[in-house]
Design a protein around this motif. Sequence first.
Motif, mmCIF file in Angstrom:
data_model
loop_
_atom_site.group_PDB
_atom_site.id
_atom_site.type_symbol
_atom_site.label_atom_id
_atom_site.label_comp_id
_atom_site.label_asym_id
_atom_site.label_seq_id
_atom_site.Cartn_x
_atom_site.Cartn_y
_atom_site.Cartn_z
ATOM 1 N N ASN A 1 -10.881 -11.024 -0.272
ATOM 2 C CA ASN A 1 -10.313 -9.679 -0.318
ATOM 3 C C ASN A 1 -10.433 -8.945 1.008
ATOM 4 O O ASN A 1 -9.655 -8.028 1.281
ATOM 5 C CB ASN A 1 -10.976 -8.872 -1.433
ATOM 6 C CG ASN A 1 -10.431 -9.229 -2.797
ATOM 7 O OD1 ASN A 1 -9.290 -9.674 -2.919
ATOM 8 N ND2 ASN A 1 -11.240 -9.052 -3.827
ATOM 9 N N ALA A 2 -11.395 -9.343 1.831
ATOM 10 C CA ALA A 2 -11.503 -8.748 3.165
ATOM 11 C C ALA A 2 -10.240 -9.000 3.976
ATOM 12 O O ALA A 2 -9.874 -8.212 4.853
ATOM 13 C CB ALA A 2 -12.723 -9.299 3.890
ATOM 14 N N VAL A 3 -9.545 -10.104 3.673
ATOM 15 C CA VAL A 3 -8.347 -10.480 4.421
ATOM 16 C C VAL A 3 -7.070 -10.022 3.730
ATOM 17 O O VAL A 3 -6.155 -9.511 4.361
ATOM 18 C CB VAL A 3 -8.316 -12.014 4.632
ATOM 19 C CG1 VAL A 3 -7.050 -12.431 5.377
ATOM 20 C CG2 VAL A 3 -9.554 -12.480 5.372
ATOM 21 N N GLY B 1 -6.330 -5.373 1.410
ATOM 22 C CA GLY B 1 -6.055 -4.038 1.934
ATOM 23 C C GLY B 1 -7.031 -2.994 1.439
ATOM 24 O O GLY B 1 -6.734 -1.801 1.421
ATOM 25 N N ARG B 2 -8.248 -3.434 1.041
ATOM 26 C CA ARG B 2 -9.216 -2.501 0.452
ATOM 27 C C ARG B 2 -9.652 -1.433 1.453
ATOM 28 O O ARG B 2 -9.926 -0.292 1.081
ATOM 29 C CB ARG B 2 -10.430 -3.257 -0.078
ATOM 30 C CG ARG B 2 -11.217 -3.969 1.012
ATOM 31 C CD ARG B 2 -12.244 -4.921 0.455
ATOM 32 N NE ARG B 2 -13.021 -5.517 1.551
ATOM 33 C CZ ARG B 2 -13.908 -6.486 1.382
ATOM 34 N NH1 ARG B 2 -14.129 -6.976 0.173
ATOM 35 N NH2 ARG B 2 -14.579 -6.959 2.413
ATOM 36 N N ALA C 1 -3.257 -1.183 -6.529
ATOM 37 C CA ALA C 1 -2.813 -2.020 -5.407
ATOM 38 C C ALA C 1 -2.590 -3.451 -5.870
ATOM 39 O O ALA C 1 -3.337 -3.976 -6.702
ATOM 40 C CB ALA C 1 -3.845 -1.992 -4.287
ATOM 41 N N ASP C 2 -1.572 -4.086 -5.322
ATOM 42 C CA ASP C 2 -1.264 -5.462 -5.721
ATOM 43 C C ASP C 2 -0.509 -6.166 -4.601
ATOM 44 O O ASP C 2 -0.224 -5.591 -3.547
ATOM 45 C CB ASP C 2 -0.442 -5.462 -7.009
ATOM 46 C CG ASP C 2 -0.658 -6.720 -7.847
ATOM 47 O OD1 ASP C 2 -1.244 -7.699 -7.327
ATOM 48 O OD2 ASP C 2 -0.249 -6.732 -9.024
ATOM 49 N N VAL D 1 0.073 -3.546 4.302
ATOM 50 C CA VAL D 1 -0.002 -4.752 5.116
ATOM 51 C C VAL D 1 -1.288 -5.483 4.755
ATOM 52 O O VAL D 1 -2.346 -4.857 4.618
ATOM 53 C CB VAL D 1 0.009 -4.383 6.622
ATOM 54 C CG1 VAL D 1 -0.150 -5.625 7.478
ATOM 55 C CG2 VAL D 1 1.292 -3.640 6.975
ATOM 56 N N PRO D 2 -1.311 -6.828 4.639
ATOM 57 C CA PRO D 2 -0.133 -7.692 4.688
ATOM 58 C C PRO D 2 0.393 -7.955 3.275
ATOM 59 O O PRO D 2 -0.367 -8.249 2.367
ATOM 60 C CB PRO D 2 -0.696 -8.984 5.298
ATOM 61 C CG PRO D 2 -2.116 -9.039 4.792
ATOM 62 C CD PRO D 2 -2.571 -7.609 4.625
#
Length: 243
Positions: free
Chosen positions: A38-40, A43-44, A167-168, A227-228
Amino acid sequence: MPLGWLLARDADARETMDDPGCDPATLARTYARFDLVNAVVSGRGAIYRRWIRPRLRAGQAVRLLDVGTGGADLPRRMLRWAAREPGRLDVVAIDPDARAIAFARAEPAVPGLELRQAATGDLVAAGERFDVVVSNHVLHHLTPRELGAILADSEALLAPGGVAVHADIARSALAYAGFAVGTLPFEPTLLRDTYIRADGLTSIRRSHTPAELAAAAPPGWSVRRGVPFRLELVRPQLVRPRP
């Protein structure tokens, strides 16, 4: 799978980790790796900076609801960031899946985090209110009826002046190809014996385009691109003037 298939949402695709009979050890390893992935892809950080940090920097006490928390990596990370701000963040993280809550409760305790096995409707029935309601990678799991219910519940759970942000992934051939190529080198190492790569590709097939999600949302909701390959379905709760 031909990338042309991604022109239509594959609502019949199923993620292995959603199967109640999936291997529990593999599921636990999947939850444990979510923070790295999720870090990548999630978008958190953008969600925190846009919707949560300004309230904390204004010195507010913010009550946040994380819907479909899984292993609770998202609220744990946000609480770490919030510890640097003058305001206070308290998080209620819910998931109807007992396996997810059991995993999250087995992790080290974090001040300000409350974990519950519950659905949004349970909190509505209890009359609870939150300044911010968020979810991450939940919407693509839902049927149209479930999507409508969670959005209605989100509106009911918002305190005056609050905001809901779901978010999704934004479905596209480029998103699918990017995730497939980007995760391939890590399949034998970081992602070994997890459901992340296979289920991630399935998630993209199940996810919406911005136009699809905007068409499915009730009035008052808007879609923001991120993004992304991200989208945010946003609903602000306006402060009603006193009579």
